[in-house]
Design a protein around this motif. Sequence first.
Motif, PDB file in Angstrom:
ATOM      1  N   THR B  74       0.838  -1.197   0.000  1.00 41.03           N
ATOM      2  CA  THR B  74       0.000   0.000   0.000  1.00 41.03           C
ATOM      3  C   THR B  74       0.874   1.248   0.000  1.00 41.03           C
ATOM      4  OG1 THR B  74      -1.519  -1.220   1.411  1.00 41.03           O
ATOM      5  CG2 THR B  74      -1.874   1.131   1.261  1.00 41.03           C
ATOM      6  N   SER B  76       0.530   5.614   0.044  1.00 36.07           N
ATOM      7  CA  SER B  76      -0.347   6.778   0.050  1.00 36.07           C
ATOM      8  C   SER B  76       0.503   8.036   0.107  1.00 36.07           C
ATOM      9  CB  SER B  76      -1.322   6.721   1.231  1.00 36.07           C
ATOM     10  OG  SER B  76      -0.623   6.767   2.448  1.00 36.07           O
ATOM     11  N   ALA B  86      -3.966   7.282  -2.902  1.00 29.36           N
ATOM     12  CA  ALA B  86      -3.636   6.019  -2.245  1.00 29.36           C
ATOM     13  C   ALA B  86      -3.923   4.849  -3.179  1.00 29.36           C
ATOM     14  CB  ALA B  86      -4.441   5.862  -0.962  1.00 29.36           C
ATOM     15  N   GLN B  88      -3.390   0.273  -3.474  1.00 28.83           N
ATOM     16  CA  GLN B  88      -2.931  -0.984  -2.898  1.00 28.83           C
ATOM     17  C   GLN B  88      -2.962  -2.072  -3.959  1.00 28.83           C
ATOM     18  OE1 GLN B  88      -3.723  -2.302   1.244  1.00 28.83           O
ATOM     19  NE2 GLN B  88      -5.094  -3.798   0.326  1.00 28.83           N
ATOM     20  N   PHE B 106      -7.229  -1.188  -4.487  1.00 29.81           N
ATOM     21  CA  PHE B 106      -7.853   0.134  -4.588  1.00 29.81           C
ATOM     22  C   PHE B 106      -6.841   1.099  -5.171  1.00 29.81           C
ATOM     23  CE2 PHE B 106      -6.412   0.017  -0.076  1.00 29.81           C
ATOM     24  CZ  PHE B 106      -5.544   1.095  -0.064  1.00 29.81           C
ATOM     25  N   LEU B 108      -7.094   5.377  -5.559  1.00 31.58           N
ATOM     26  CA  LEU B 108      -8.078   6.459  -5.486  1.00 31.58           C
ATOM     27  C   LEU B 108      -7.451   7.800  -5.140  1.00 31.58           C
ATOM     28  CD1 LEU B 108      -8.759   7.149  -2.199  1.00 31.58           C
ATOM     29  CD2 LEU B 108      -9.627   4.838  -2.362  1.00 31.58           C
ATOM     30  N   ASP B 110      -8.554  11.006  -2.832  1.00 32.82           N
ATOM     31  CA  ASP B 110      -9.497  11.473  -1.824  1.00 32.82           C
ATOM     32  C   ASP B 110      -9.381  12.990  -1.761  1.00 32.82           C
ATOM     33  OD1 ASP B 110     -10.694  12.326   0.583  1.00 32.82           O
ATOM     34  OD2 ASP B 110     -10.364  10.381   1.524  1.00 32.82           O
ATOM     35  N   ARG B 124     -14.278  10.758  -3.136  1.00 32.71           N
ATOM     36  CA  ARG B 124     -13.226   9.822  -3.541  1.00 32.71           C
ATOM     37  C   ARG B 124     -13.521   9.359  -4.955  1.00 32.71           C
ATOM     38  NH1 ARG B 124     -14.133   7.372   1.995  1.00 32.71           N
ATOM     39  NH2 ARG B 124     -12.902   8.794   3.248  1.00 32.71           N
ATOM     40  N   LYS B 129     -12.671   0.893  -2.089  1.00 32.29           N
ATOM     41  CA  LYS B 129     -13.125  -0.246  -1.289  1.00 32.29           C
ATOM     42  C   LYS B 129     -14.458   0.126  -0.663  1.00 32.29           C
ATOM     43  CE  LYS B 129     -10.908  -3.692  -0.433  1.00 32.29           C
ATOM     44  NZ  LYS B 129      -9.602  -3.941   0.147  1.00 32.29           N
ATOM     45  N   ARG B 131     -17.400   0.343   1.928  1.00 31.18           N
ATOM     46  CA  ARG B 131     -17.570   0.219   3.368  1.00 31.18           C
ATOM     47  C   ARG B 131     -18.864  -0.535   3.642  1.00 31.18           C
ATOM     48  NH1 ARG B 131     -17.071   4.582   8.334  1.00 31.18           N
ATOM     49  NH2 ARG B 131     -16.861   2.957   9.903  1.00 31.18           N
ATOM     50  N   GLN B 137     -13.935  -3.306   4.087  1.00 32.34           N
ATOM     51  CA  GLN B 137     -12.946  -2.362   3.568  1.00 32.34           C
ATOM     52  C   GLN B 137     -11.507  -2.871   3.691  1.00 32.34           C
ATOM     53  OE1 GLN B 137     -13.714   1.380   5.545  1.00 32.34           O
ATOM     54  NE2 GLN B 137     -13.696   2.428   3.590  1.00 32.34           N
ATOM     55  N   THR B 138     -11.214  -3.587   4.757  1.00 32.83           N
ATOM     56  CA  THR B 138      -9.847  -4.073   4.967  1.00 32.83           C
ATOM     57  C   THR B 138      -9.845  -5.589   5.112  1.00 32.83           C
ATOM     58  OG1 THR B 138     -10.059  -3.719   7.340  1.00 32.83           O
ATOM     59  CG2 THR B 138      -9.068  -1.934   6.081  1.00 32.83           C
ATOM     60  N   MET B 141      -6.563  -7.688   4.862  1.00 34.16           N
ATOM     61  CA  MET B 141      -5.428  -7.348   5.688  1.00 34.16           C
ATOM     62  C   MET B 141      -5.610  -8.109   7.003  1.00 34.16           C
ATOM     63  SD  MET B 141      -3.610  -5.721   7.988  1.00 34.16           S
ATOM     64  CE  MET B 141      -2.037  -4.940   8.107  1.00 34.16           C
TER      65      MET B 141
END
Lengths: 171, 408
Positions: B74, B76, B86, B88, B106, B108, B110, B124, B129, B131, B137-138, B141
């Motif tokens: 990732t 950013s 950002a 990933q 992702f 994007l 922002d 964004r 991702k 929500r 969203q994650t 990870m």
Amino acid sequence: MAPFAQDCKRCFKAFVFATLTALVAVSSSAVGAGRGWIWFGLLYALLAMQPNHAQDVIVNRDVNIDSLDRNTARLLITMRMTEWPDKRPVTVFVLPDKNPLHQSFAKRILDVYPYQLRSTWDRQIFSGTGQAPQQVADEQEMLQRVSQTGGAIGYIGAPPDSAAVKVIKVE
Amino acid sequence: MGFQPRIHLAAPLPLLLAMLLTGPGLAAAQSEQRFGERLQIHGFASQSAIQTSANRYYGDSPDTSFDFTEIGLTASLRFSPRLLLAAQVLSRRAGDMGDGSPTLDFGLADINLASNADYRAGIRLGRIKNRLGLYNQTRDMPFTHPGIFLPQVVYFDKVRNLILSADGVLLYGDLYRPFGHLAATLAIGAPIVDENVEAAYLVGDFNGTIETNGNSWLASLWFTSASERLQLGLSGATASLQYDPQPDAIWPLDPGTVDLLYGIASAQYNAERWSLTAEYMVEPIKRRDFGPVRPDGDLNAEGYYAQATYRLLPHWQLMLRYEEGFADRDDRDGRTLEQQSLGAIPAKKASSRILSLGLRWDISRQWMLRTEYQRHIGNFILSEIENPDFSRFDKHWDLIAIQAAFRF
């Protein structure tokens, strides 16, 4: 240096209170009111004398504020608020997650648990919606980085000797 | 599947970037913050070993599968307080459900339009991702969720791509009040579908391709109490799929459509030592015009779980979770499904009841080790691609898994 003065006042008050308690205990034991009170008084005095693990929020001298409310402090440290009211960018410095000062700062000043801060930063990083603070190794580096970085915010355990950073109150 | 840039939505991006880059804030930002403080690089990697008593889950699990690997990188860059870029890249090997080829998870921009101590609002743009629920969203990870596997009855790994992310535009608004935060998002974009999605919604791997039919809408509303003890959320997405059969298929379906809604209600309470989490998912599905093999139908898939995590020592965490999920809440035992499919889809395929017990050890900031045991009744959450022969499903099965994960 308002918080420093406030800390001293708090220390002094605790000391006076503890001494009075101890005196009352000793005198009451003298009239036979019970030996337990002596121990209670001594213990209390000891506790009150313990160094108060106080934390102070520090900012770079160019940050044009003198106090923060707790919610705003939380928005700054979690990096959801990325600019100061005067539109300058915020840079956040934190100590490692397991540092005792970081843990008590999170709980006492921000009223969140350290694992919640980590999870907020992780969610931001790994979803592309924000960033994580800069990590410093210890308080000395914290003081140095905050004093050298415009718009910086961090925290330390005791008020600094120098005027390199500004100490601000969290209400 | 994979990365398909959608130009029509990204067109205004360079213009906006230019506007923000030349804005008055940047010069100040650059002089005060070092580049290293504005560019952040993070990453993670995990490897799991999975053993099941029966049924294939993330590879050949009855013979111990090592076929579950996640690697993510990732980056950013905060150009200014108002602009964050950002991206990933993710490689995910997940049995027959993912082959590990890198994808843009992702990517994007922002753009923050307003930000102060009372509210925040922005846009964004790009691959975002979604929500959805507490974990989508994650979801890849490993450090961000308590177990090795997410609760499958809500976060189906077999159709993860349909809800994972979207190429489009998202508007967000946060309101900060003394009692807590309110956060709302509204997004429109094209979801990314693959053969896993097709197999799940058509119940089997048919020849032909499935594509999204128009854009998806996504919305979420979250409340977080001031000290973040309590979190409540509603999130949802719409999707419309169009099936395009291969003309020479032996057993073809007609070019039908699937329209679905996916909604999650979430609640979490965080104390110092423990966290309680519960989520409820409902997914109304409309299947039309596939012909006699898969007749028209309106279903309501449903799933829910309750989860407790307990931090027994500073670096040790226990997890206990119970979940239930149903392909159709009006046919929980699956008998109607079995009858309608003339026995081709067994009743046990219609539901899953799962009890999970996990132990996590955060060895250091970088390393984590965890293990998980699951007791399953039913086969709803299993991938149709990994288990093409439904007659070989074992209704009662167990799973044990270990995972090592690294982050920086």
